[in-house]
Every structure is written in structure tokens, then in C-alpha cells.
Enzyme design. Sequence first.
Site, short mmCIF file in Angstrom:
data_model
loop_
_atom_site.label_atom_id
_atom_site.label_comp_id
_atom_site.label_asym_id
_atom_site.label_seq_id
_atom_site.Cartn_x
_atom_site.Cartn_y
_atom_site.Cartn_z
N GLU A 119 -6.41 5.15 7.83
CA GLU A 119 -6.14 6.55 7.48
C GLU A 119 -7.35 7.17 6.79
OE1 GLU A 119 -2.49 5.72 5.43
OE2 GLU A 119 -1.59 5.17 7.36
N LYS A 164 0.22 4.26 -0.31
CA LYS A 164 -0.38 5.49 0.26
C LYS A 164 -0.09 6.66 -0.70
CE LYS A 164 0.09 3.34 4.73
NZ LYS A 164 0.24 3.44 6.18
N HIS A 178 -9.25 1.64 5.00
CA HIS A 178 -7.97 1.80 5.68
C HIS A 178 -8.13 2.79 6.84
CE1 HIS A 178 -3.81 2.81 6.52
NE2 HIS A 178 -3.49 1.68 5.92
N SER A 238 3.87 -1.96 10.34
CA SER A 238 5.33 -2.08 10.51
C SER A 238 5.88 -3.45 10.13
CB SER A 238 5.74 -1.70 11.95
OG SER A 238 5.42 -0.34 12.20
N ASN A 250 0.88 -1.18 0.00
CA ASN A 250 0.00 0.00 0.00
C ASN A 250 0.92 1.22 0.00
OD1 ASN A 250 -1.77 2.06 0.46
ND2 ASN A 250 -2.26 1.47 2.57
N GLU A 259 -5.00 -4.44 10.84
CA GLU A 259 -3.93 -3.46 11.01
C GLU A 259 -4.16 -2.68 12.31
OE1 GLU A 259 -2.04 -2.34 6.96
OE2 GLU A 259 -3.72 -1.00 7.31
N GLY A 281 3.18 2.49 10.78
CA GLY A 281 4.19 3.54 10.60
C GLY A 281 4.95 3.87 11.87
P1 13P Z 1 3.45 0.52 7.64
O1 13P Z 1 3.89 -0.79 7.04
O2 13P Z 1 4.20 1.70 7.12
O3 13P Z 1 3.37 0.45 9.13
O4 13P Z 1 1.93 0.76 7.11
C1 13P Z 1 0.99 -0.25 7.27
C2 13P Z 1 -0.22 0.12 6.51
O5 13P Z 1 -0.96 1.02 6.89
C3 13P Z 1 -0.52 -0.62 5.28
O6 13P Z 1 -1.80 -0.39 4.84
#
Ligand code: 13P
Length: 251
Positions: A97, A11, A95, A213, A9, A167, A173
Site C-alpha cells: 500500500e 493500517k 508495504h 487474507s 498490521n 504478501e 484484503g
Molecule cells: P489482510 O489480512 O487484510 O488481507 O491484509 C494483509 C496485509 O496487507 C498485512 O500487511
Amino acid sequence: MRIPLIAGNWKMHKTVAEAEAFCTQLKEAVAGVSGVEVLVCPAFIALAPVAKVLKDSDIKLGAQNMYWEEKGAFTGEISPVMLKEIGCHYVILGHSERRQFFGETDDGVNKKAKVAFEHGLVPIICVGEHLEQREAGETNNVVAGQVRAALEGLAQEQVQKLVIAYEPIWAIGTGKTASDEDAQEVIGLIRNLVAEMFGSDAAQMTRIQYGGSVKPGNTAGLMAQPDIDGALVGGASLEVESFMGIVKAAK
Ligand code: 13P
């Protein structure tokens, strides 16, 4: 047998040129790798150019979101018809976010999931708890509520194809991954809930990823858990070397 799905992903990262260059390299790196499905989810504007780079490869293409209408006066939105036309196979929905910054709700995720299936797209439905919810011992309730709401009214054949990504928000992150056991516990609970809603045959086919992560070094331990069927990767999916490290560790 559930084949693990390793999904990047991206983003809001990578321009079109960067996305094309990445996928040209990834295509070479992935050639000959078997036993794992590899997926990239670039930003909307890079989807069509990346689709061209990836044709003749087994790497799948996915979008990071979509709207639930086919067309109409919805300024700024992208429809499932558009995604399908350019060769998307998957679409990430709900997601954290999007829930946090763009007001996505469980109800909206459910509508989008149904429409995605109607158009031949496979949804990757994201669920996960905040740190305060985990600390308050609410993880299982929060995640179960999100799964119930997102899957409400889906058909058994759809649930068999579905991907769910667990997640935990505190792991995204932050460099803090859930332990293999904690991830398995919640993912096992999700599978039990899917079985309760749609029967155990369907639940045995649903793929459930872990995200938060994920790195080459922590992938094998997570993938060794009985219910974890791949990873939804953010940061570590942006470099071919680290993404390939995860793909190889997931085999
Ligand atoms: P990270 O791998 O950067 O922690 O992000 C995970 C994520 O949100 C994937 O959709």
C-alpha cells in the site's frame, strides 16, 4: 529454530482509545501463550499510548513505516530515533500500500532497512506481486527483484534478524489467500535467494512471513509449510478473537 511471528498490521484503523482498549484485552488473552511471538503495529499516534499498555507483557510493538533520516526538515515524517525511544521493536517497510499510494521504491526500502538496523529496529520488509504479474508467470522474478534490492548491502548479522513478509497483492484484503503450496513455493524461493546472497546459515535464521487474507481457519495450513514463519495480518488482526485464533493456530 525460527519462532513464528504473528504481526497485526492495523493500517489506518483504530483511534488511540480503541487501540488502548484492544491491547488491554489482548494482553490478557496472550498471557500464557508460548512458542509464538506476537506483534501489533498501530498507527503512529497510538504507538506511545499502546507502549504503556503493553509494558510488562511479551507483546511487541512495531510501526508501519518510518523515514530514513534521524531528524530534520521532513514535514510529516517519523524518524527511527523517535520509534526507538517509545519502545518500538519492529518497523514494517515497503508495504504494497505504501508502494502503490505513497510512491515507495525498492531503493527507499533498502535505505530504510539499513537505517532501521542502525537504530536497533528490526525491519519487516514486504514484497509481493500484482495479479497481472502472477498471471503472466512473473511472480518469481518480481519477488526476487524486490528482495535483492531491499537487502542489498545489509550485513549477514542483520539478515539473520530480519523479517521478510511475502504478501501477494491480489490476496490482500480480498479474502483470496494463496494456497499453502503457492505461498511455500515463493517463500522457499525467497529463502534460497537470501542464502545465495548471505549464506545458508543466515538464511536459515531469517523469518519469512506470509500475508494476505490470513484468518484463524487458514493459518495452520500455511504455518505447516517448512519455510513459512508466521503471518502479517491485516483485517483479522483488528478483533482480539480473530487475532488470537491466528496466534493459537500458529503455535
Ligand atoms: P489482510 O489480512 O487484510 O488481507 O491484509 C494483509 C496485509 O496487507 C498485512 O500487511
